[in-house]
Design an enzyme around this catalytic site. Structure first.
Site, short mmCIF file in Angstrom:
data_model
loop_
_atom_site.label_atom_id
_atom_site.label_comp_id
_atom_site.label_asym_id
_atom_site.label_seq_id
_atom_site.Cartn_x
_atom_site.Cartn_y
_atom_site.Cartn_z
N GLU A 173 44.20 21.63 16.72
CA GLU A 173 44.84 22.37 15.91
C GLU A 173 43.74 23.89 15.81
O GLU A 173 43.60 24.26 14.72
CB GLU A 173 44.57 21.78 14.94
CG GLU A 173 45.57 20.38 14.87
CD GLU A 173 46.87 21.32 15.21
OE1 GLU A 173 47.14 22.38 15.40
OE2 GLU A 173 47.26 19.71 15.05
N HIS A 225 42.27 19.47 8.34
CA HIS A 225 43.76 18.75 8.57
C HIS A 225 43.39 17.40 8.36
O HIS A 225 42.93 16.61 9.20
CB HIS A 225 43.91 19.41 9.80
CG HIS A 225 45.14 18.68 9.81
ND1 HIS A 225 46.30 18.45 9.35
CD2 HIS A 225 45.36 17.82 11.05
CE1 HIS A 225 47.32 18.03 10.12
NE2 HIS A 225 46.77 17.43 11.35
N HIS A 235 46.24 13.70 7.46
CA HIS A 235 47.54 12.75 7.35
C HIS A 235 47.14 11.77 6.52
O HIS A 235 47.79 10.77 6.11
CB HIS A 235 47.67 11.86 8.59
CG HIS A 235 47.34 12.39 9.63
ND1 HIS A 235 46.90 12.50 11.02
CD2 HIS A 235 47.74 13.89 9.81
CE1 HIS A 235 47.39 13.24 12.21
NE2 HIS A 235 47.34 13.88 11.53
N HIS A 278 53.86 15.77 8.14
CA HIS A 278 52.69 16.05 9.15
C HIS A 278 51.07 15.19 8.71
O HIS A 278 50.64 14.68 8.88
CB HIS A 278 52.52 16.97 10.88
CG HIS A 278 51.65 16.62 11.88
ND1 HIS A 278 51.00 18.09 12.21
CD2 HIS A 278 50.36 16.17 11.56
CE1 HIS A 278 50.32 18.07 12.79
NE2 HIS A 278 49.04 16.77 12.71
P1 13P Z 1 42.74 16.48 17.11
O1 13P Z 1 42.43 15.00 18.16
O2 13P Z 1 42.64 17.56 18.67
O3 13P Z 1 41.79 17.56 16.66
O4 13P Z 1 43.87 16.06 16.98
C1 13P Z 1 44.46 15.42 15.64
C2 13P Z 1 45.93 16.18 15.04
O5 13P Z 1 45.75 15.87 14.05
C3 13P Z 1 46.49 16.91 15.05
O6 13P Z 1 47.41 17.40 14.80
ZN ZN Z 2 47.16 16.01 12.50
#
Ligand code: 13P
Ligand code: ZN
Length: 269
Positions: free
Chosen positions: A119, A142, A144, A214
């Site tokens: 990302e 970022h 989840h 996401h």
């Molecule tokens: P990476 O392992 O490349 O950081 O990706 C994790 C992720 O949450 C992608 O949206």
């Molecule tokens: Zn992600």
């Protein structure tokens, strides 16, 4: 072991804070496998010795031209690396990169050639925009978060400020500590430049944005503060879901109670 952190307490403190937050992400269940990523602009902690460090890799394209980032340095989670591993060994599961003079590529300089997160286009585009706006934000996250992502599966919550209003109304602190609310970005391919462009547009009005179905992307002065904003929003989502699972629609604070909060805490919205 030789590390860029040795003898650099400010840089070490920044990276230790990233490791602490990575542990929280795992404990909260927001960081399955390699899920989520963190970048921090550490340029303020960089000295001449770091500037003279040779690159460990050939320049790699970012996927965008980012003029504000010329000569900047970032700590980045490594792609495919786990937050729970980063929590204990941040320099084995992430690396420090230098943006090249073309403003379109980067090299890894320490400690090991750990390839940054997939990302990176979103993270670096956002940092470029934050610097252009003169905002003192240096960290982006970022992750989840379960309940917030679940809400993004309902089209009603994807309409402008519907989720924000609901989340703010669940508990007074949410509006106080996430005062710009939750922006919404329709589904786009993870890691894409389109996702990066949509993210920078939405972050002009919000500190936290939802990537539909996401995760969320948050910015703040440091990584702990970015985490806090997501945490208070997700707490509200949990309260909402708890009430629903008890079999009723939660009443929420009234519009008047929300207005009173805005006045008392001098909130922007
Ligand atoms: P990476 O392992 O490349 O950081 O990706 C994790 C992720 O949450 C992608 O949206
Ligand atoms: Zn992600």
């Amino acid at each position: 072991m030789e590390s860029i952190l040795n003898g650099r307490p400010r840089l070490e403190a920044e990276i230790n804070q990233v490791a602490e937050v990575a542990g929280y992400l795992w404990q909260k269940g927001w960081a399955e496998r390699n899920g989520g990523n963190i970048t921090v602009n550490v340029t303020d902690c960089v000295d001449d010795a770091i500037r003279a460090m040779p690159a460990l890799t050939k320049p790699k394209p970012i996927g965008a031209v980012l003029p504000q980032l010329k000569g900047c340095y970032f700590y980045c989670k490594g792609t495919q690396k786990r937050m729970r591993d980063l929590a204990r060994r941040p320099m084995e599961n992430g690396s420090v990169i230098r943006i090249c003079d073309d403003c379109a590529s980067y090299v890894i300089i320490a400690d090991q050639p750990v390839l940054p997160t997939s990302e990176l286009p979103s993270h670096l585009s956002v940092h470029n925009e934050l610097l252009a706006r003169g905002v003192p934000y240096r960290a982006s996250l970022h992750t989840h978060p379960i309940e917030l992502v679940a809400m993004s599966h309902n089209p009603r919550f994807l309409e402008k400020d519907v989720a924000t209003t609901l989340l703010w109304s669940m508990i007074p602190e949410t509006k106080a500590f996430c005062p710009r609310g939750l922006g919404i970005i329709p589904y786009r391919l993870p890691g894409s430049v389109e996702l990066a462009e949509a993210t920078i547009r939405e972050l002009s009005d919000y500190d936290v944005v939802m990537w539909e179905k996401h995760g969320v992307f948050a910015v703040d002065t440091d990584i702990m503060s970015a985490f806090d904003q997501v945490d208070v929003l997700n707490k509200s989502a949990q309260i909402y879901m708890s009430a629903k699972s008890m079999g009723f629609e939660p009443q929420g604070m009234t519009a008047e109670q929300m207005r009173e909060m805005s006045v008392a805490f001098h909130l922007p919205k």
